[in-house]
Design a protein around this motif. Structure first.
Motif, short mmCIF file in Angstrom:
data_model
loop_
_atom_site.label_atom_id
_atom_site.label_comp_id
_atom_site.label_asym_id
_atom_site.label_seq_id
_atom_site.Cartn_x
_atom_site.Cartn_y
_atom_site.Cartn_z
N SER A 269 28.98 30.81 50.32
CA SER A 269 29.18 32.08 49.63
C SER A 269 30.41 31.98 48.75
O SER A 269 31.35 31.21 49.04
N VAL A 270 30.42 32.77 47.69
CA VAL A 270 31.61 32.86 46.85
C VAL A 270 31.98 34.32 46.66
O VAL A 270 31.11 35.17 46.42
N LEU A 271 33.27 34.61 46.84
CA LEU A 271 33.82 35.94 46.60
C LEU A 271 34.53 35.92 45.26
O LEU A 271 35.58 35.26 45.12
N PHE A 272 33.99 36.60 44.28
CA PHE A 272 34.65 36.73 42.98
C PHE A 272 35.46 38.02 42.97
O PHE A 272 34.96 39.07 43.41
N GLY A 273 36.65 37.94 42.45
CA GLY A 273 37.45 39.16 42.35
C GLY A 273 38.79 38.89 41.71
O GLY A 273 39.30 37.77 41.75
N PRO A 274 39.41 39.93 41.11
CA PRO A 274 40.73 39.77 40.50
C PRO A 274 41.81 39.72 41.57
O PRO A 274 41.55 39.96 42.76
N THR A 275 43.00 39.41 41.18
CA THR A 275 44.12 39.37 42.12
C THR A 275 44.32 40.73 42.76
O THR A 275 44.21 41.76 42.10
N GLY A 276 44.60 40.72 44.05
CA GLY A 276 44.83 41.97 44.76
C GLY A 276 43.59 42.66 45.26
O GLY A 276 43.67 43.71 45.90
#
Length: 499
Positions: A269-276
């Motif tokens: 799985s990959v979790l994409f997201g911005p910092t924080g």
């Protein structure tokens, strides 16, 4: 040639250089003549001596002949700090011979004769000629030089001796010596912007397959360590895919329900997201489910183990206890001047050694930053992901998005979405002058799932998911707005915030 001779000719001579025997599919072939070439400082002398001491440790005998190379005293001085150096091998098993005066006074013929005599007298099974370029300069014609190598080959077959020839990098595409020897190993020290990376390539290797292309290597206190290129080493996974149907809990009960029981075991799985956005927090909750039956590993790039454990305590997680119990380990690698294949090999070694079944790679971007050639990162990740899958490892990557609020989402690593089974997006959204965190499940391969957008909060109990705005639009753009003709309905966590 008799059957016994054929079998003997195929016997391997292990080099003892970590990673090199893997590249050579078992080591050098006995009786072979091999050239090790590279510019000054590339590591030829260390490599050859490392092979010599390993050969002696296995009971072999070595003759190391030098021609206008550094003096033997200086050579010993430079080798002494290396862990493979063992002075007790002199002179019974390893003999150093200065043969330049023989070459200067008697030419190539005299040099061949002295090498034959010394190999025979000492019953040497490995001969190293350090300074082949001096022999080439002393040869009157290219034919004479080829004849010299040919005579060494004859003697190698007669005496059962493997030969290493050390020389500077040849400026010609194919020198006459390349056509005569059984193998060519080239060492290079490549400048890549402001950083440098050493590389070994097998240019030629008669009688055996080998891993083609360049392979990074390091010179350490233990000598040379070759790091086989992962996509070459694992062109095919090491075993069959188990194709498990079980589920692995994410550690977040609400998310497990969305996934109809959790993540498919042995999936990536990959979790994409911005910092924080809370990517690391998601991963820590996943690892909090580690157990004796499902050992966990955090392979991170950005936060040190003490900071990780401090963060886990703040989230009410028991990672420190699990680490003490031996069911969880944390490996940290700052993304400075690391070698990509070194990271990959170390990760897989840890998975094998610890029997890891839950793997959290915090910052897949760290692999990309370590790549001397960024264009190969997708091939590297494909090989790594395929191998983890057949090892039965359930893996979660995190990958940082640069855009915090944007309708456009640019994936940091091209092609990564096709390499993984499951994709999650963590986003910030703004609505009525307030910022919320939103989770969306974008992909779960070969499985149904709840695609409802959910708000989540990071609390002292970890991640909490709740229902989201049923009447909001454009949430994933980061600029949510109430649907026309309706007031936003708040449910779950959002209702709690409005009080």
């Amino acid at each position: 040639m008799s059957e016994s001779t054929t079998e003997r000719a195929q016997e391997r001579v292990p080099t003892g250089v970590p990673g090199l025997d893997t590249v050579l599919h078992g080591g050098l072939l006995q009786w072979g003549v091999y050239m090790i070439q590279g510019r000054p400082g590339a590591g030829k002398t260390i490599l050859a001596n490392q092979v010599c001491f390993h050969h002696a440790a296995r009971g072999g005998r070595v003759l190391y002949a030098t021609l206008l190379a550094e003096t033997h005293e200086r050579l010993m001085f430079n080798l002494a700090p290396l862990s493979f150096f063992d002075a007790s091998r002199f002179p019974e098993q390893i003999t150093y011979l200065s043969a330049f005066s023989t070459l200067e006074e008697g030419g190539l013929k005299a040099l061949v004769e002295v090498l034959r005599r010394e190999v025979r007298a000492r019953k040497s099974t490995l001969l190293v000629v350090d300074g082949l370029v001096t022999v080439e300069e002393s040869a009157q014609t290219k034919r004479d030089f080829k004849k010299f190598i040919h005579e060494l080959q004859i003697h190698a077959n007669f005496a059962g001796c493997t030969i290493l020839l050390l020389t500077s990098a040849n400026t010609e595409p194919v020198g006459p010596e390349h056509t005569m020897v059984d193998g060519v190993l080239e060492l290079a020290d490549n400048r890549l912007g402001r950083r440098a990376e050493r590389e070994l390539e097998v240019k030629k290797f008669r009688g055996s397959s080998y891993l083609r292309g360049g392979h990074a290597f390091q010179i350490t206190r233990d000598g040379i360590v070759v790091l086989p290129r992962l996509e070459a080493l694992l062109q095919e996974p090491s075993r069959e895919d188990p194709c498990k149907t079980e589920r692995a809990s994410t550690g977040i009960a609400q998310l497990d329900r969305m996934l109809h029981g959790g993540l498919p075991c042995a999936s990536t799985s990959v979790l994409f997201g911005p910092t924080g956005a809370g990517k690391t927090t998601f991963g820590l909750q996943f690892l909090d489910e580690s157990s004796k039956d499902e050992p966990g590993l955090l392979f991170g790039f950005y936060e040190t183990p003490p900071r990780i454990l401090l963060k886990a305590r703040a989230l009410g997680l028991n990672l420190e206890k699990k680490q003490k119990q031996g069911v969880l380990d944390i490996l940290w690698h700052p993304p400075t001047e690391r070698i990509l294949d070194g990271l990959g090999n170390k990760l897989l070694a840890a998975v094998h050694e610890r029997g890891v079944k839950r793997l959290f790679i915090d910052g897949v971007d760290g692999f990309q930053q370590s790549a001397a050639h960024p264009e190969r990162i997708s091939h590297f990740l494909a090989a790594l992901t395929n191998e983890l899958r057949v090892l039965g490892v359930t893996t979660i990557y995190t990958s940082e998005l640069q855009e915090m609020f944007s309708a456009d989402v640019r994936l940091p690593i091209s092609g990564i979405s096709s390499l993984v089974e499951n994709i999650f997006f963590l986003r910030f959204v703004e609505l009525r002058s307030r910022v919320y965190r939103m989770l969306s499940v974008v992909k779960v391969r070969d499985s149904d799932y709840d695609s409802t957008l959910r708000e989540y909060r990071i609390t002292s109990r970890g991640i909490e998911l709740a229902d989201t705005f049923e009447s909001a639009e454009s949430i994933l753009t980061g600029d949510a707005k109430a649907a026309s003709g309706s007031r936003p309905k708040r449910k779950g966590l959002l209702r709690k915030r409005s009080r």
